[in-house]
Design a protein around this motif. Sequence first.
Motif: not given
Length: 302
Positions: A273-282
């Motif tokens: 999970a940490l190696r994947r970019p976080p999904l945008q907060a919106g």
Amino acid sequence: MPFAINFPVIDPVIFAIGPFAVRWYALAYVIGLIGGWLLMRRLVATPALWGDIRRPSRNDLDDLLVYVALGVVLGGRLGYVLFYNFSYYIHAPAEIFAVWRGGMSFHGGLFGAIAAIILFGRARNLPVMPLFDLAGTVAPIGLFFGRIANFINDELWGRPAPDVPWAVVFPSGGPVPRHPSQLYEAFAEGILLFLIVALVVRIAGYRRPGLVAGVFGAGYAVARATCEFFREPDPQLGFLFGRDVTALQGGVTMGMLLSLPLFIAGLWLIVWALRRPPLQAGAVPSAAVAGDGAKPAKDQPV
């Protein structure tokens, strides 16, 4: 004679009407499932936690509760039969269905819940990993009440602890003062793990699918394995190996052994999970949580 606390005897049956009896253990399952369901409904109604990922609607969660309840009960019973007392049930298969006599395994219940969530996600075309994250957030609630019920039922008590001032003399454990290991587990697997997972949700939300589930899995494995050092092993199994090599003069138990793959899987999920970019907060369209089954604009199954 060493100091010890007498066990506060509580009838495991809350009340009975004819042949129908309501037990504390069953109530613990009900409270854990309903409490988790209510918290999940609140979490899916908080768009800032999710970013662009599709999340289940509140109506979805109503049905998910049924799936998970069946998975926990069936998996928990099957896990106990296979992992803890197979030699008995292979000669008395009819007893497998006598769940009112006790015998449930957390690890089996976990695998049953995982299978139920996968089936539900596929049936509703929902990404499975966010469902795992939701389940990992609320699972400590059920663990806490389940361990309290173990204490009330005078079962799964701890190893002898004659020098511990809070040791308890359990009626079914003989005259020896013992660790109240059920309460240790209620704290470690319930309260402490819930706070850790809640902190992760507060910081990262669910924008890194798999992170919360991984923290729960690894955290539970550590908490369970630690508490196993104070818990009397199941009499039909005893110590599997390593007797008298640990600091507490014990060995490896089934609970420790089953927690090892869970710990590895949890660490893998965290790293993944940490190696994947976080999904945008919106904000996500309100239809996603309004209960009408509508889909948000973006759907990123994980």
